[in-house]
Design an enzyme around this catalytic site. Structure first.
Site, PDB file in Angstrom:
ATOM      1  N   GLY A  39      12.541 -16.110  15.407  1.00 48.62           N
ATOM      2  CA  GLY A  39      13.820 -16.812  15.411  1.00 48.62           C
ATOM      3  C   GLY A  39      14.131 -17.223  16.835  1.00 48.62           C
ATOM      4  O   GLY A  39      13.990 -16.419  17.770  1.00 48.62           O
ATOM      5  N   ALA A  42      16.753 -14.993  18.720  1.00 49.02           N
ATOM      6  CA  ALA A  42      16.224 -13.683  19.080  1.00 49.02           C
ATOM      7  C   ALA A  42      15.161 -13.796  20.168  1.00 49.02           C
ATOM      8  O   ALA A  42      15.127 -12.997  21.112  1.00 49.02           O
ATOM      9  CB  ALA A  42      15.645 -12.996  17.845  1.00 49.02           C
ATOM     10  N   GLU A 139      18.923 -23.672  14.900  1.00 46.84           N
ATOM     11  CA  GLU A 139      18.483 -22.996  13.681  1.00 46.84           C
ATOM     12  C   GLU A 139      19.645 -22.295  12.990  1.00 46.84           C
ATOM     13  O   GLU A 139      19.437 -21.442  12.124  1.00 46.84           O
ATOM     14  CB  GLU A 139      17.367 -21.994  13.992  1.00 46.84           C
ATOM     15  N   ASP A 245      10.927 -21.146  24.192  1.00 49.42           N
ATOM     16  CA  ASP A 245      12.010 -20.159  24.198  1.00 49.42           C
ATOM     17  C   ASP A 245      12.032 -19.384  25.516  1.00 49.42           C
ATOM     18  O   ASP A 245      13.103 -19.087  26.055  1.00 49.42           O
ATOM     19  CB  ASP A 245      11.849 -19.195  23.019  1.00 49.42           C
TER      20      ASP A 245
END
Length: 297
Positions: A39, A42, A139, A245
């Site tokens: 995710g 996260a 998301e 990320d």
């Protein structure tokens, strides 16, 4: 220690490795199955924590079998979970991934991520007010992305919008972001441009400053004036999953040091992340980042 708040998704990735993809209606035997914590929210929270930031995550988990291990994994990384709700009767977000022949098929079920609301962001206002930077991706529901942008702007905090997965957004939303962090493909979608339009031209006409990721080529950034290039760091790539990320997390962690320094450190952190398998598995520590930067000085 930088303080970073991440508003975003939490997923369990269910990864099956197979010799080939099955035809419709066909059952085949796979080679291997693994579960991987993921995710974008996260991932960015974990990357920021490993780089030494004080990190709080705003998100949601289900009360299913995946909720507890996902929460425990984030807690082990030192991420504050005060604003991560556990929702009764909802599943946690999942990504079912089949990998065969170097390609993949992915089905994402948002689950609890679809229940992250503007009201939940407002309840986290005290954490956002303390933050040095706020990170948000796409998301989660778009109304919650908008709420994060508006609250961060109202509080005078820099909000970094990572527009992935990309889709066109209203210009008045984009103007609220301190920085947009797309790749070239995402920037074209974000601005509803043709895919072949020059990325430097897109950066110039974006309604907010852009930090554009370019993979092994590093990044380009524009914070007034002309776009500036930051070279990448040469490494032997093993797995590029999670590099974006990691880049976003590092940008947020080091933003207080100025954009040129933050972008350089973000490129270095992203380079380190591709040298190991897995998104969170490859994310570097602050010590590893400092070692690479010292070697390149």
């Amino acid at each position: 220690m930088a303080r970073v708040v991440v508003v975003g998704s939490i997923n369990m990735d269910l990864v099956t490795l197979a010799p080939r993809f099955p035809a419709p209606g066909e059952t085949i035997l796979g080679d291997r199955f693994v579960t991987v914590h993921g995710g974008k929210g996260a991932n960015q929270a974990v990357a920021a924590a490993r780089l030494g930031a004080e990190v709080a995550l705003v998100g949601a988990l289900g009360d299913d079998a995946f909720g507890a291990p996902l929460r425990e994994g984030l807690a082990r990384e030192g991420v504050s979970l005060e604003h991560v709700a556990t929702l009764a009767g909802h599943s946690s977000g999942t990504a079912s991934i089949t990998v065969a022949g170097g390609e993949n098929h992915i089905v994402v079920v948002p689950g609890a991520n679809a229940q992250v609301t503007p009201a939940q962001v407002e309840r986290a206002q005290a954490a956002l007010a303390r933050a040095d930077a706020i990170l948000v991706q796409m998301e989660i529901p778009l109304e919650t992305v908008e709420a994060t942008l508006r609250l961060g702007h109202r509080l005078g905090k820099p909000v970094i919008l990572n527009p992935a997965p990309a889709q066109p957004l209203p210009l008045d939303w984009l103007k609220l972001a301190r920085y947009l962090t797309p790749n070239q493909h995402e920037l074209a979608i974000l601005l509803d441009a043709t895919p072949d339009e020059d990325f430097l031209s897109l950066m110039r006409r974006a309604p907010a400053p852009v930090v554009l990721t370019r993979g092994a080529d590093g990044a380009w950034y524009r914070d007034g004036g002309e776009p500036t290039h930051q070279s990448g760091f040469p490494v032997e790539a093993v797995d590029t999953t999670g590099a974006g990320d990691t880049f976003n997390a590092a940008l947020a962690v080091f933003l207080h040091e100025g954009v040129p320094t933050a972008v350089r450190k973000a490129c270095a952190a992203a380079a380190l992340s591709v040298t190991r398998l897995g998104a969170q598995g490859g994310m570097p520590t602050r010590g590893e980042l400092d070692t690479l930067l010292a070697a390149q000085a």
